[in-house]
Structures are given as structure tokens and as C-alpha cells.
Scaffold this active site. Structure first.
Site, PDB file in Angstrom:
ATOM      1  N   ASN A 133     -16.475  -0.587 -20.879  1.00 20.08           N
ATOM      2  CA  ASN A 133     -15.318  -1.360 -20.440  1.00 20.08           C
ATOM      3  C   ASN A 133     -14.421  -1.706 -21.622  1.00 20.08           C
ATOM      4  OD1 ASN A 133     -14.361  -2.393 -17.819  1.00 20.08           O
ATOM      5  ND2 ASN A 133     -14.300  -4.357 -18.894  1.00 20.08           N
ATOM      6  N   LEU A 134     -13.110  -1.865 -21.336  1.00 20.76           N
ATOM      7  CA  LEU A 134     -12.177  -2.167 -22.434  1.00 20.76           C
ATOM      8  C   LEU A 134     -12.423  -3.558 -23.000  1.00 20.76           C
ATOM      9  CD1 LEU A 134      -9.710  -0.906 -23.886  1.00 20.76           C
ATOM     10  CD2 LEU A 134      -8.243  -2.134 -22.288  1.00 20.76           C
TER      11      LEU A 134
ATOM     12  N   ALA B 135     -11.852   3.959 -21.308  1.00 27.06           N
ATOM     13  CA  ALA B 135     -12.741   4.855 -20.548  1.00 27.06           C
ATOM     14  C   ALA B 135     -12.600   6.302 -20.996  1.00 27.06           C
ATOM     15  CB  ALA B 135     -12.422   4.726 -19.060  1.00 27.06           C
TER      16      ALA B 135
ATOM     17  N   HIS C  62     -14.649   0.381  -1.049  1.00 29.72           N
ATOM     18  CA  HIS C  62     -13.505  -0.435  -0.618  1.00 29.72           C
ATOM     19  C   HIS C  62     -12.447   0.378   0.101  1.00 29.72           C
ATOM     20  CE1 HIS C  62     -14.576  -3.643  -3.870  1.00 29.72           C
ATOM     21  NE2 HIS C  62     -15.342  -3.720  -2.799  1.00 29.72           N
TER      22      HIS C  62
ATOM     23  N   THR D 126     -14.611  -2.193 -14.801  1.00 28.60           N
ATOM     24  CA  THR D 126     -14.514  -3.221 -13.771  1.00 28.60           C
ATOM     25  C   THR D 126     -14.748  -4.600 -14.393  1.00 28.60           C
ATOM     26  OG1 THR D 126     -15.352  -3.999 -11.624  1.00 28.60           O
ATOM     27  CG2 THR D 126     -16.934  -2.908 -13.069  1.00 28.60           C
TER      28      THR D 126
ATOM     29  N   TYR E 114       0.821  -1.218   0.000  1.00 26.69           N
ATOM     30  CA  TYR E 114       0.000   0.000   0.000  1.00 26.69           C
ATOM     31  C   TYR E 114       0.851   1.262   0.000  1.00 26.69           C
ATOM     32  CZ  TYR E 114      -3.963  -2.967   0.332  1.00 26.69           C
ATOM     33  OH  TYR E 114      -4.895  -3.914   0.015  1.00 26.69           O
TER      34      TYR E 114
ATOM     35  N   ASP F 127      -8.088   4.976  -4.984  1.00 21.86           N
ATOM     36  CA  ASP F 127      -7.406   6.224  -5.344  1.00 21.86           C
ATOM     37  C   ASP F 127      -8.389   7.386  -5.184  1.00 21.86           C
ATOM     38  OD1 ASP F 127      -7.900   5.071  -8.646  1.00 21.86           O
ATOM     39  OD2 ASP F 127      -8.841   6.901  -7.893  1.00 21.86           O
TER      40      ASP F 127
HETATM   41  C1  BV8 Z   1     -17.553  -9.290   1.352  1.00 21.88           C
HETATM   42  C2  BV8 Z   1      -9.511  -2.712  -1.802  1.00 21.88           C
HETATM   43  C3  BV8 Z   1     -19.278  -9.904   2.864  1.00 21.88           C
HETATM   44  C4  BV8 Z   1      -8.134  -3.150  -1.459  1.00 21.88           C
HETATM   45  C5  BV8 Z   1     -10.637  -4.613  -2.877  1.00 21.88           C
HETATM   46  C6  BV8 Z   1     -16.692 -16.683  -3.854  1.00 21.88           C
HETATM   47  C7  BV8 Z   1     -17.705 -16.238  -4.673  1.00 21.88           C
HETATM   48  C8  BV8 Z   1     -18.203 -14.941  -4.561  1.00 21.88           C
HETATM   49  C9  BV8 Z   1     -17.666 -14.074  -3.624  1.00 21.88           C
HETATM   50  C10 BV8 Z   1     -16.656 -14.526  -2.831  1.00 21.88           C
HETATM   51  C11 BV8 Z   1     -16.168 -15.818  -2.925  1.00 21.88           C
HETATM   52  N1  BV8 Z   1     -15.180 -15.949  -2.015  1.00 21.88           N
HETATM   53  C12 BV8 Z   1     -15.030 -14.778  -1.346  1.00 21.88           C
HETATM   54  C13 BV8 Z   1     -15.937 -13.922  -1.832  1.00 21.88           C
HETATM   55  C14 BV8 Z   1     -16.169 -12.563  -1.394  1.00 21.88           C
HETATM   56  C15 BV8 Z   1     -15.080 -11.665  -1.916  1.00 21.88           C
HETATM   57  C16 BV8 Z   1     -14.920 -11.783  -3.428  1.00 21.88           C
HETATM   58  O1  BV8 Z   1     -15.702 -11.245  -4.182  1.00 21.88           O
HETATM   59  N2  BV8 Z   1     -13.854 -12.493  -3.841  1.00 21.88           N
HETATM   60  C17 BV8 Z   1     -13.593 -12.636  -5.269  1.00 21.88           C
HETATM   61  C18 BV8 Z   1     -12.075 -12.706  -5.492  1.00 21.88           C
HETATM   62  C19 BV8 Z   1     -14.280 -13.906  -5.769  1.00 21.88           C
HETATM   63  N3  BV8 Z   1     -15.511 -10.320  -1.602  1.00 21.88           N
HETATM   64  C20 BV8 Z   1     -15.210  -9.806  -0.400  1.00 21.88           C
HETATM   65  O2  BV8 Z   1     -14.522 -10.357   0.429  1.00 21.88           O
HETATM   66  C21 BV8 Z   1     -15.823  -8.448  -0.111  1.00 21.88           C
HETATM   67  N4  BV8 Z   1     -16.475  -8.503   1.173  1.00 21.88           N
HETATM   68  O3  BV8 Z   1     -18.017 -10.017   0.502  1.00 21.88           O
HETATM   69  O4  BV8 Z   1     -18.069  -9.192   2.639  1.00 21.88           O
HETATM   70  C22 BV8 Z   1     -20.410  -8.972   2.686  1.00 21.88           C
HETATM   71  C23 BV8 Z   1     -21.014  -8.868   1.429  1.00 21.88           C
HETATM   72  C24 BV8 Z   1     -22.091  -8.000   1.275  1.00 21.88           C
HETATM   73  C25 BV8 Z   1     -22.537  -7.235   2.353  1.00 21.88           C
HETATM   74  C26 BV8 Z   1     -21.893  -7.346   3.585  1.00 21.88           C
HETATM   75  C27 BV8 Z   1     -20.832  -8.205   3.752  1.00 21.88           C
HETATM   76  C28 BV8 Z   1     -14.765  -7.370  -0.028  1.00 21.88           C
HETATM   77  C29 BV8 Z   1     -14.070  -7.242  -1.364  1.00 21.88           C
HETATM   78  C30 BV8 Z   1     -13.193  -5.999  -1.349  1.00 21.88           C
HETATM   79  C31 BV8 Z   1     -11.738  -6.380  -1.580  1.00 21.88           C
HETATM   80  N5  BV8 Z   1     -10.940  -5.144  -1.725  1.00 21.88           N
HETATM   81  N6  BV8 Z   1      -9.992  -3.431  -2.991  1.00 21.88           N
HETATM   82  C32 BV8 Z   1      -7.144  -2.820  -2.532  1.00 21.88           C
HETATM   83  O5  BV8 Z   1      -7.474  -2.096  -3.491  1.00 21.88           O
HETATM   84  O6  BV8 Z   1      -5.998  -3.287  -2.384  1.00 21.88           O
HETATM   85  S1  BV8 Z   1     -11.109  -5.423  -4.279  1.00 21.88           S
HETATM   86  C33 BV8 Z   1     -10.182  -4.814  -5.553  1.00 21.88           C
HETATM   87  O7  BV8 Z   1     -10.206  -5.787  -6.563  1.00 21.88           O
HETATM   88  C34 BV8 Z   1     -10.784  -3.597  -6.168  1.00 21.88           C
HETATM   89  O8  BV8 Z   1     -11.310  -2.723  -5.231  1.00 21.88           O
HETATM   90  C35 BV8 Z   1     -11.788  -4.163  -7.093  1.00 21.88           C
HETATM   91  O9  BV8 Z   1     -13.006  -4.353  -6.452  1.00 21.88           O
HETATM   92  C36 BV8 Z   1     -11.168  -5.482  -7.428  1.00 21.88           C
HETATM   93  C37 BV8 Z   1     -10.504  -5.345  -8.773  1.00 21.88           C
HETATM   94  O10 BV8 Z   1     -11.530  -5.336  -9.618  1.00 21.88           O
HETATM   95  P1  BV8 Z   1     -11.619  -4.227 -10.753  1.00 21.88           P
HETATM   96  O11 BV8 Z   1     -11.726  -2.889 -10.148  1.00 21.88           O
HETATM   97  O12 BV8 Z   1     -12.700  -4.682 -11.640  1.00 21.88           O
HETATM   98  O13 BV8 Z   1     -10.251  -4.273 -11.484  1.00 21.88           O
HETATM   99  P2  BV8 Z   1      -9.759  -5.433 -12.411  1.00 21.88           P
HETATM  100  O14 BV8 Z   1      -8.312  -5.288 -12.578  1.00 21.88           O
HETATM  101  O15 BV8 Z   1     -10.331  -6.719 -11.911  1.00 21.88           O
HETATM  102  O16 BV8 Z   1     -10.494  -5.137 -13.814  1.00 21.88           O
HETATM  103  C38 BV8 Z   1     -10.196  -3.966 -14.499  1.00 21.88           C
HETATM  104  C39 BV8 Z   1     -11.209  -3.865 -15.604  1.00 21.88           C
HETATM  105  O17 BV8 Z   1     -10.998  -2.636 -16.278  1.00 21.88           O
HETATM  106  C40 BV8 Z   1     -11.081  -4.978 -16.642  1.00 21.88           C
HETATM  107  O18 BV8 Z   1     -12.353  -5.490 -16.942  1.00 21.88           O
HETATM  108  C41 BV8 Z   1     -10.470  -4.265 -17.850  1.00 21.88           C
HETATM  109  O19 BV8 Z   1     -11.013  -4.759 -19.077  1.00 21.88           O
HETATM  110  C42 BV8 Z   1     -10.943  -2.848 -17.655  1.00 21.88           C
HETATM  111  N7  BV8 Z   1     -10.025  -1.851 -18.190  1.00 21.88           N
HETATM  112  C43 BV8 Z   1      -8.666  -1.875 -18.168  1.00 21.88           C
HETATM  113  N8  BV8 Z   1      -8.199  -0.750 -18.752  1.00 21.88           N
HETATM  114  C44 BV8 Z   1      -9.274  -0.009 -19.127  1.00 21.88           C
HETATM  115  C45 BV8 Z   1     -10.438  -0.703 -18.763  1.00 21.88           C
HETATM  116  N9  BV8 Z   1     -11.669  -0.246 -19.007  1.00 21.88           N
HETATM  117  C46 BV8 Z   1     -11.765   0.961 -19.622  1.00 21.88           C
HETATM  118  N10 BV8 Z   1     -10.694   1.693 -20.006  1.00 21.88           N
HETATM  119  C47 BV8 Z   1      -9.443   1.239 -19.775  1.00 21.88           C
HETATM  120  N11 BV8 Z   1      -8.380   1.970 -20.161  1.00 21.88           N
END
Ligand code: BV8
Length: 229
Positions: free
Chosen positions: A197-198, A215, A105, A172, A52, A90
Site C-alpha cells: 500500500n502507498l 502498486a 462490490h 486499500t 456512476y 472497474d
Molecule cells: C455490509 C461500491 C452487511 C460502490 C463500495 C460502522 C463500523 C463498521 C462498519 C460499518 C459501520 N457503519 C456501517 C458499516 C458497514 C459499511 C462500512 O464499512 N462503512 C464504513 C464507511 C465504516 N459497510 C457496508 O455497508 C457493506 N455492507 O456491511 O453489509 C453485511 C456484512 C457482512 C456480510 C453480510 C452483510 C457494503 C460496503 C460496500 C460499499 N460500496 N463500493 C462504489 O464504488 O461507488 S465501498 C468503496 O469504498 C470501495 O469499493 C471500497 O471498498 C471503499 C474505498 O476503499 P478503498 O478501496 O480502500 O479506497 P480508498 O480510497 O479508501 O483507499 C485507497 C488506498 O489506496 C489508500 O490506502 C491509499 O494509500 C492507497 N493508494 C493510493 N494510491 C496508491 C495506493 N496504493 C498503492 N499504489 C498507489 N498508487
């Protein structure tokens, strides 16, 4: 017209901040989703602080891009009828001028004291265990929501989803829950949904319409369309 915009790492990619699933999606050989956990912090706090601290330092070197600025322009027109729910830690939405932003988050430029529970604005490093500005003890952690922790603002988000006439998702992958389920929640009540989305995401098929591209071109074009050019 009430609009809810969900943003992810892709909206900040063209500002120079890497997304979670960039290229090999690894950081120092670690899967970021394995570092962003309470278990990783308990096992190796120095590693997690470094993860971080590096991202917080990088944030000082980047600027908002045209996508952030377009949403800020929309904020000026819609005011309280627009809510940007961001998964990003950010502050580029705020620096572009958006006023209605919810960081579900957490935020990189905030430190959370595990001793006194106070949150403090923070731009430096936490790895050298600085004293908490409120209580003086060296127990500050990144003020972000790790995997397994509860996202912020879920009640406000559910109210905004219920009230929205339009749900838009920008940059996302639709992998992380509960954010990835927002589109199904909106669609289930007949709200129009749009993905900008890209690449195709895990939830592209759930959207009324899905547009492909960077974006910085899709978001300004959509805002012009919504505001009538
Ligand atoms: C929770 C902060 C309970 C920290 C983050 C099994 C099944 C389902 C769910 C789960 C499971 N096992 C565990 C879970 C729950 C878990 C989860 O979802 N796990 C995943 C891995 C399966 N979730 C949790 O634990 C959450 N908490 O569920 O608590 C609850 C629920 C409801 C109500 C009460 C309680 C907490 C999750 C939060 C984790 N923290 N971030 C940090 O940043 O270090 S998550 C982090 O990763 C981000 O915040 C973001 O959410 C995620 C990354 O995702 P994206 O933002 O989408 O980024 P990514 O790189 O994946 O994708 C980028 C996209 O942009 C791509 O599609 C790409 O094509 C596009 N792109 C790229 N360039 C461009 C573009 N688009 C446009 N223009 C461009 N130039």
C-alpha cells in the site's frame, strides 16, 4: 500455494481512476460514501446516476497498469490456486488478463434491472433511463453494492480465506467492512498476511508484513519474488 489477493481503489490509482479518499475525497462537493447508498438513490436518482455515468465513461479512457498485469501473470501460473477479490467496480483486472476475479462490490459495466432482476453488460449511461434489455422497462440501476447493502460472494470469500496459505492486500485503506476484516480472519488461523500500500492503512498493524510504495512497483516485485524471479 493458495493465494487470496484483496484489491482496493489504490491498485487502479496509477491507471488514472481516483480513489475514494483522494485529496479532498469529494465528488461535486458530496462525500462519495454518502452518494453510494440506497437512500441517496431514492432521494436523488439523477445525482447518483451522474456519479456512476461519469465513472463508467472514465473507465473507457483508462488502461490496466503494471500492478494489474502482474496479478494476471500470477493468475497464469497459479490458476485456481489464486483468487483476486476486488472491492473495485472497474474491469481493469479482467482487461489485464486475470481470470479468477470476484467483484464483492459489484461492477460499473453492469446494469441491474429492479423490475425483472436481470443483469446486463452496460458501458453507456443509465441517467437517461434506458429500457432494460430483458424486460424493456426503464428501471435499470448501477450493479454495485452500496453502503448498507450485502457484498457479493461472501461464502466463496470465506472459503478462500480459510484455504489460503497467503493473504495479500493491495491498495486499500482498510476502512470499509467486511473487506477490512479479512486480514484479521486470515491472521486468526495463522495465515501469512502481506500489505502492499502507498500509505499506512487502518489495518496495517494486523499484517505479518506491510510494504509501502506504489502498486506498480510493489506488486510486480512481489510476484517476481513469489514466482522465483
Ligand atoms: C455490509 C461500491 C452487511 C460502490 C463500495 C460502522 C463500523 C463498521 C462498519 C460499518 C459501520 N457503519 C456501517 C458499516 C458497514 C459499511 C462500512 O464499512 N462503512 C464504513 C464507511 C465504516 N459497510 C457496508 O455497508 C457493506 N455492507 O456491511 O453489509 C453485511 C456484512 C457482512 C456480510 C453480510 C452483510 C457494503 C460496503 C460496500 C460499499 N460500496 N463500493 C462504489 O464504488 O461507488 S465501498 C468503496 O469504498 C470501495 O469499493 C471500497 O471498498 C471503499 C474505498 O476503499 P478503498 O478501496 O480502500 O479506497 P480508498 O480510497 O479508501 O483507499 C485507497 C488506498 O489506496 C489508500 O490506502 C491509499 O494509500 C492507497 N493508494 C493510493 N494510491 C496508491 C495506493 N496504493 C498503492 N499504489 C498507489 N498508487
Amino acid at each position: 500455494m493458495r493465494v487470496l489477493v484483496l484489491t482496493g481503489a489504490g491498485i487502479s490509482a496509477e491507471s488514472g481512476l481516483p480513489t475514494f479518499r483522494d485529496a479532498d475525497g469529494l465528488w461535486e462537493g458530496h462525500d462519495p460514501t454518502a452518494v453510494a447508498t440506497p437512500e441517496a438513490y431514492a432521494a436523488d436518482p439523477d445525482l447518483v446516476h451522474r456519479f456512476y455515468d461519469e465513472r463508467r465513461a472514465a473507465l473507457a479512457r483508462v488502461e490496466p497498469n503494471a500492478a494489474h498485469r502482474a496479478l494476471a501473470r500470477l493468475d497464469q501460473h497459479l490458476g485456481d490456486d489464486l483468487l483476486v477479490v476486488t472491492q473495485n467496480i472497474d474491469d481493469l483486472h479482467e482487461r489485464a488478463g486475470s481470470r479468477h476475479v470476484l467483484h464483492m462490490h459489484g461492477r460499473l459495466r453492469s446494469a441491474w434491472c429492479t423490475a425483472c432482476d436481470e443483469r446486463s453488460h452496460w458501458t453507456g449511461s443509465l441517467g437517461d433511463r434506458p429500457p432494460c434489455p430483458a424486460c424493456g422497462r426503464p428501471y435499470l440501476r448501477p450493479d454495485v453494492v452500496w453502503f448498507g447493502e450485502v457484498p457479493h460472494g461472501m461464502e466463496q470469500i470465506e472459503r478462500a480465506l480459510w484455504a489460503a496459505d497467503l493473504f495479500v492486500s493491495v491498495g486499500t485503506s482498510g476502512v470499509v467492512y467486511p473487506a477490512a476484516a479479512f486480514v484479521q480472519y486470515a491472521a486468526a488461523q495463522g495465515t501469512r498476511t502481506l500489505e502492499l500500500n502507498l500509505d499506512a492503512s487502518d489495518t496495517s498493524d494486523d499484517f505479518t508484513e506491510s510494504r509501502r510504495g506504489p502498486a506498480t512497483s510493489l506488486v510486480p516485485a512481489w510476484v517476481d519474488e513469489l514466482l522465483g524471479g
